[in-house]
Motif scaffolding. Structure first.
Motif, PDB file in Angstrom:
ATOM      1  N   GLY A   1       0.797  -1.219   0.000  1.00  0.00           N
ATOM      2  CA  GLY A   1       0.000   0.000   0.000  1.00  0.00           C
ATOM      3  C   GLY A   1       0.825   1.262   0.000  1.00  0.00           C
ATOM      4  O   GLY A   1       0.519   2.223   0.719  1.00  0.00           O
TER       5      GLY A   1
ATOM      6  N   LEU B   1      -1.257   2.080  -4.345  1.00  0.00           N
ATOM      7  CA  LEU B   1      -2.486   2.859  -4.134  1.00  0.00           C
ATOM      8  C   LEU B   1      -2.893   3.623  -5.391  1.00  0.00           C
ATOM      9  O   LEU B   1      -4.086   3.768  -5.670  1.00  0.00           O
ATOM     10  CB  LEU B   1      -2.289   3.824  -2.964  1.00  0.00           C
TER      11      LEU B   1
ATOM     12  N   VAL C   1      -6.200  -4.161  -2.040  1.00  0.00           N
ATOM     13  CA  VAL C   1      -4.820  -3.889  -1.638  1.00  0.00           C
ATOM     14  C   VAL C   1      -4.577  -4.571  -0.299  1.00  0.00           C
ATOM     15  O   VAL C   1      -5.322  -4.352   0.663  1.00  0.00           O
ATOM     16  CB  VAL C   1      -4.550  -2.383  -1.516  1.00  0.00           C
TER      17      VAL C   1
ATOM     18  N   GLU D   1      -1.993  -4.742   2.720  1.00  0.00           N
ATOM     19  CA  GLU D   1      -0.914  -3.945   3.309  1.00  0.00           C
ATOM     20  C   GLU D   1      -0.565  -4.500   4.690  1.00  0.00           C
ATOM     21  O   GLU D   1      -1.442  -4.760   5.509  1.00  0.00           O
ATOM     22  CB  GLU D   1      -1.351  -2.484   3.409  1.00  0.00           C
TER      23      GLU D   1
ATOM     24  N   GLN E   1      -2.709   3.293   8.668  1.00  0.00           N
ATOM     25  CA  GLN E   1      -1.891   4.172   7.835  1.00  0.00           C
ATOM     26  C   GLN E   1      -0.872   4.988   8.611  1.00  0.00           C
ATOM     27  O   GLN E   1       0.053   5.554   8.015  1.00  0.00           O
ATOM     28  CB  GLN E   1      -2.782   5.102   7.021  1.00  0.00           C
TER      29      GLN E   1
ATOM     30  N   ARG F   1       0.286   9.547   0.766  1.00  0.00           N
ATOM     31  CA  ARG F   1      -0.392   8.277   1.039  1.00  0.00           C
ATOM     32  C   ARG F   1      -1.806   8.516   1.551  1.00  0.00           C
ATOM     33  O   ARG F   1      -2.750   7.835   1.131  1.00  0.00           O
ATOM     34  CB  ARG F   1       0.413   7.467   2.048  1.00  0.00           C
TER      35      ARG F   1
ATOM     36  N   LEU G   1      -5.254   7.154  -0.153  1.00  0.00           N
ATOM     37  CA  LEU G   1      -6.166   6.306   0.615  1.00  0.00           C
ATOM     38  C   LEU G   1      -7.573   6.898   0.649  1.00  0.00           C
ATOM     39  O   LEU G   1      -8.565   6.173   0.528  1.00  0.00           O
ATOM     40  CB  LEU G   1      -5.637   6.120   2.040  1.00  0.00           C
TER      41      LEU G   1
ATOM     42  N   VAL H   1      -8.577  -1.347   0.976  1.00  0.00           N
ATOM     43  CA  VAL H   1      -7.287  -1.696   1.577  1.00  0.00           C
ATOM     44  C   VAL H   1      -7.539  -2.592   2.778  1.00  0.00           C
ATOM     45  O   VAL H   1      -8.331  -2.253   3.665  1.00  0.00           O
ATOM     46  CB  VAL H   1      -6.503  -0.439   2.005  1.00  0.00           C
TER      47      VAL H   1
ATOM     48  N   TRP I   1      -5.811  -3.912   5.939  1.00  0.00           N
ATOM     49  CA  TRP I   1      -4.666  -3.601   6.784  1.00  0.00           C
ATOM     50  C   TRP I   1      -4.240  -4.828   7.601  1.00  0.00           C
ATOM     51  O   TRP I   1      -5.025  -5.737   7.847  1.00  0.00           O
ATOM     52  CB  TRP I   1      -5.004  -2.457   7.729  1.00  0.00           C
TER      53      TRP I   1
ATOM     54  N   ASP J   1       5.281  -4.297  -3.497  1.00  0.00           N
ATOM     55  CA  ASP J   1       5.734  -4.464  -2.120  1.00  0.00           C
ATOM     56  C   ASP J   1       7.197  -4.131  -1.906  1.00  0.00           C
ATOM     57  O   ASP J   1       7.843  -4.640  -0.994  1.00  0.00           O
ATOM     58  CB  ASP J   1       5.419  -5.875  -1.607  1.00  0.00           C
TER      59      ASP J   1
END
Length: 382
Positions: A15, A20, A35, A37, A42, A111, A115, A123, A125, A159
């Motif tokens: 992410g 993103l 996504v 991550e 964040q 970022r 997002l 996303v 997490w 990544d």
């Protein structure tokens, strides 16, 4: 030929800006993706320093993502200046910040903007990738810390330097460049350290001599991120510095830069409690792989290079723009991925070659002269 997939199932691993940006562009074009991550949220860890986005790559990707107004709200157009000084404090080069075409933006702000432009749930997490699993029907599954997700038709490795996807495509590993940065920070520079604020100016300051260098760059919120740079073996830092002791780090850095003007030594005295070692790694110039159905890479996962030139994030975001465009335009998504990779391999060679050349010549006996020459050439072209 594989049949055209009308409901393409896409996983993006990572992410950062590249992943993103790709997610945003895919969603705009009606292609769903998820996504994954590893960060739990964040704000779990610092995202690094300031970035300069370039016309024709990073800025073009944001234009295609319909995010220019949001970017303008966080961009710092007045922090594009560069100053190069000699170790005794003489000014060797300076350009005017208002003339630049590469606006700065903090990584954390970029970022957050990307997002905010994604749908809720886009996303996931706290997802650490353990393994990518080939399925009997040609699809892929992701083995994550919490279980298995999939199947996916396409897995995009966004990544970073130590990509877990890359080994499925390429045997190459990033190699240590011989350069290690020690990162430090200075808070509230304009009010608490006005002399340092003036030294750095509106942008960044660099000084090189005796086989070492310092770069200090203005970030948002009156913060300065600095780097002490050494050409050393990979284990030299751990033997010479105690990264867990800020007081020891300040004293060690001051000793290493003994003989530099006091104005540079003052940077270390003003630094906060956070120090980190950043060894610089790069993949070979011209790194590529044979296309494999359902897997691809972008950004640092595909072509990590030294930070000189500032092309890393711009390449990653433009990679995302090109992959999204081709997935949207081509009837067969496998052809789109193959075309994307072929174009990317050729496109990044110049920036990778320039970054490698800069890393090889930094801290050489002509290093500072080459730095000044590079700045003058860029200033003349804008």
């Amino acid at each position: 030929m594989w049949p055209v997939t009308t409901n393409l199932r896409i996983a993006i691993v990572g992410g950062g800006p590249g992943g993103l940006t790709l997610a945003r562009l895919l969603h705009l074009n009606g292609l769903e993706c998820t996504v994954f991550e590893r960060d739990s949220n964040q704000l779990e860890r610092p995202q690094g320093g300031t970035l300069d986005l370039h016309e024709g790559s990073g800025l073009l990707a944001l234009e295609q993502a319909v995010l220019i107004p949001e970017f303008e709200a966080i961009a710092r157009y007045d922090d594009q200046g560069s100053r190069v000084l000699s170790k005794d404090g003489r000014l060797l080069f300076e350009d005017a910040p208002e003339s630049g075409d590469r606006p700065e933006v903090d990584r954390t702000a970029l970022r957050a903007m990307l997002l905010a432009a994604l749908p809720d749930g886009a996303v996931r997490w706290g997802c650490t990738l353990r393994e990518v699993l080939a399925q009997n029907d040609g699809t892929w599954a992701l083995s994550l810390n919490h279980g298995t997700e999939g199947p996916f038709d396409l897995v995009v490795g966004a990544d970073g330097t130590w990509s877990r996807i890359r080994p499925l495509l390429s045997p190459y590993k990033p190699q240590y460049s011989g350069l290690t940065f020690i990162e430090f920070g200075i808070d509230d520079v304009d009010r608490s350290h006005p002399a340092i604020s003036k030294l750095i100016g509106r942008g960044k300051m660099g000084v090189e001599g005796d086989g070492k260098a310092i770069i200090a760059q203005r970030n948002g919120n009156a913060h300065v991120r600095g780097y002490a740079i050494f050409r050393v073996p990979a284990d030299w830092i751990s033997k010479r510095f105690d990264l867990n002791s800020p007081a020891s780090m300040r004293e060690s850095l001051k000793r290493e830069f003994d003989g530099f003007a006091k104005t540079f030594i003052d940077l270390f005295d003003a630094s906060n409690e956070h120090f980190a070692a950043r060894p610089i790694h790069a993949l070979p110039v011209g790194h590529c792989w044979t296309n494999r159905r359902g897997l691809t890479l972008l950004g640092d996962a595909a072509h990590v290079m030294s930070p000189f030139g500032g092309d890393g994030v711009n390449n990653a975001m433009f990679d995302a723009a090109e992959l999204a465009r081709l997935l949207t335009e081509r009837q067969d998504w496998t052809d789109a991925v193959n075309e994307f990779e072929t174009m990317m391999f050729a496109r990044v060679i110049d920036s990778a070659d320039g970054a490698a050349e800069a890393a090889a010549t930094l801290l050489s006996h002509v290093g500072q002269a080459l730095t000044v020459e590079m700045h003058r050439a860029h200033a003349a072209s804008t």
